[in-house]
Each structure stands twice: as C-alpha cells, then as structure tokens.
Design a protein around this motif. Structure first.
Motif, short mmCIF file in Angstrom:
data_model
loop_
_atom_site.label_atom_id
_atom_site.label_comp_id
_atom_site.label_asym_id
_atom_site.label_seq_id
_atom_site.Cartn_x
_atom_site.Cartn_y
_atom_site.Cartn_z
N SER A 42 52.22 -28.42 -11.66
CA SER A 42 52.37 -29.64 -10.86
C SER A 42 51.05 -30.31 -10.53
O SER A 42 51.04 -31.42 -10.02
CB SER A 42 53.12 -29.32 -9.57
OG SER A 42 52.37 -28.37 -8.82
N ASN A 43 49.93 -29.64 -10.78
CA ASN A 43 48.61 -30.20 -10.48
C ASN A 43 47.74 -30.22 -11.72
O ASN A 43 47.82 -29.33 -12.56
CB ASN A 43 47.89 -29.39 -9.40
CG ASN A 43 48.59 -29.46 -8.08
OD1 ASN A 43 49.07 -30.50 -7.67
ND2 ASN A 43 48.67 -28.33 -7.39
N LEU A 44 46.92 -31.24 -11.82
CA LEU A 44 45.96 -31.33 -12.90
C LEU A 44 44.58 -31.40 -12.28
O LEU A 44 44.29 -32.29 -11.49
CB LEU A 44 46.20 -32.58 -13.76
CG LEU A 44 45.14 -32.88 -14.82
CD1 LEU A 44 45.12 -31.77 -15.88
CD2 LEU A 44 45.41 -34.23 -15.46
N PHE A 45 43.73 -30.45 -12.60
CA PHE A 45 42.37 -30.42 -12.10
C PHE A 45 41.44 -30.79 -13.24
O PHE A 45 41.48 -30.16 -14.30
CB PHE A 45 42.01 -29.02 -11.56
CG PHE A 45 42.82 -28.64 -10.36
CD1 PHE A 45 42.45 -29.04 -9.10
CD2 PHE A 45 43.97 -27.88 -10.52
CE1 PHE A 45 43.20 -28.69 -8.00
CE2 PHE A 45 44.73 -27.52 -9.42
CZ PHE A 45 44.34 -27.93 -8.16
N ILE A 46 40.63 -31.82 -13.01
CA ILE A 46 39.69 -32.27 -14.02
C ILE A 46 38.30 -31.86 -13.59
O ILE A 46 37.82 -32.28 -12.55
CB ILE A 46 39.79 -33.79 -14.23
CG1 ILE A 46 41.20 -34.16 -14.66
CG2 ILE A 46 38.75 -34.26 -15.24
CD1 ILE A 46 41.47 -35.64 -14.70
N ILE A 47 37.66 -31.04 -14.39
CA ILE A 47 36.33 -30.54 -14.09
C ILE A 47 35.38 -31.05 -15.16
O ILE A 47 35.66 -30.94 -16.35
CB ILE A 47 36.31 -29.00 -14.03
CG1 ILE A 47 37.29 -28.53 -12.96
CG2 ILE A 47 34.91 -28.48 -13.76
CD1 ILE A 47 37.51 -27.04 -12.95
N GLY A 48 34.27 -31.60 -14.72
CA GLY A 48 33.29 -32.07 -15.68
C GLY A 48 33.19 -33.58 -15.67
O GLY A 48 33.80 -34.27 -14.87
N ASN A 49 32.42 -34.10 -16.57
CA ASN A 49 32.17 -35.53 -16.62
C ASN A 49 32.64 -36.09 -17.95
O ASN A 49 32.35 -35.54 -18.99
CB ASN A 49 30.67 -35.80 -16.42
CG ASN A 49 30.37 -37.25 -16.24
OD1 ASN A 49 31.26 -38.06 -16.05
ND2 ASN A 49 29.10 -37.59 -16.30
N GLY A 50 33.35 -37.19 -17.92
CA GLY A 50 33.74 -37.86 -19.14
C GLY A 50 35.17 -37.61 -19.58
O GLY A 50 35.66 -38.30 -20.48
N PHE A 51 35.86 -36.65 -19.01
CA PHE A 51 37.23 -36.34 -19.40
C PHE A 51 38.12 -37.57 -19.27
O PHE A 51 38.87 -37.91 -20.18
CB PHE A 51 37.78 -35.19 -18.55
CG PHE A 51 39.18 -34.78 -18.92
CD1 PHE A 51 39.40 -33.81 -19.88
CD2 PHE A 51 40.28 -35.36 -18.32
CE1 PHE A 51 40.69 -33.42 -20.22
CE2 PHE A 51 41.57 -35.00 -18.65
CZ PHE A 51 41.77 -34.01 -19.61
N ASP A 52 38.01 -38.24 -18.12
CA ASP A 52 38.84 -39.41 -17.85
C ASP A 52 38.54 -40.55 -18.83
O ASP A 52 39.45 -41.15 -19.40
CB ASP A 52 38.67 -39.87 -16.41
CG ASP A 52 37.20 -40.01 -16.01
OD1 ASP A 52 36.31 -39.54 -16.75
OD2 ASP A 52 36.94 -40.58 -14.94
N LEU A 53 37.26 -40.83 -19.04
CA LEU A 53 36.88 -41.92 -19.94
C LEU A 53 37.26 -41.59 -21.38
O LEU A 53 37.71 -42.47 -22.13
CB LEU A 53 35.39 -42.20 -19.84
CG LEU A 53 34.91 -42.69 -18.47
CD1 LEU A 53 33.40 -42.80 -18.44
CD2 LEU A 53 35.56 -44.02 -18.12
#
Length: 72
Positions: free
Chosen positions: A2-13
């Motif tokens: 149910s949760n998404l954890f984004i760690i680091g830089n650039g994943f979203d872009l």
C-alpha cells in the motif's frame, strides 16, 4: 503493497513525473500569478497571530520561491 517509498535522486524524473524545480516554479506562477509583480526579498516580515503563531504574506513567499528556483 500500500506504500511506495522512493529513495534516491532522479527516480521520479526518470519515470516521467513532473517533479522538477522548473515544474514547481511553473505551478507557482500558474497558481499565484500576482507573485510575479512582487519584488522578491529574503526579509519577509511576519504578522503575529493568536497563541504565538505567525503568518506571512503568501504572495511574497511565492515571489521569493520563484526567484530562488529561477536563479538556482
């Protein structure tokens, strides 16, 4: 999951999300167009509220953010 954890830089872009500083600046300009007519300043005075709280002129804060993003 149910949760998404984004760690680091650039994943979203890298996944095509509009989350860059430039996208945020464009959003601010769209949402607060009058902020473009305000001279930005590091010295934004607060107004005292009840219970020790403070408030700030939102358009002055947005003008500052737009300038910071633009000149970064």
């Amino acid at each position: 999951m149910s949760n998404l954890f984004i760690i680091g830089n650039g994943f979203d872009l890298d996944h095509g999300l509009s989350t860059s500083y430039e996208n945020f600046r464009k959003y601010l300009i769209t949402k607060y167009p009058n902020a473009l007519n305000i001279k930005s300043s590091f010295n934004i005075k607060s107004t005292a509220m009840r219970y020790g709280r403070k408030t700030y002129n939102l358009e002055k804060v947005v003008a500052f953010l737009i300038a910071v993003i633009y000149f970064s």
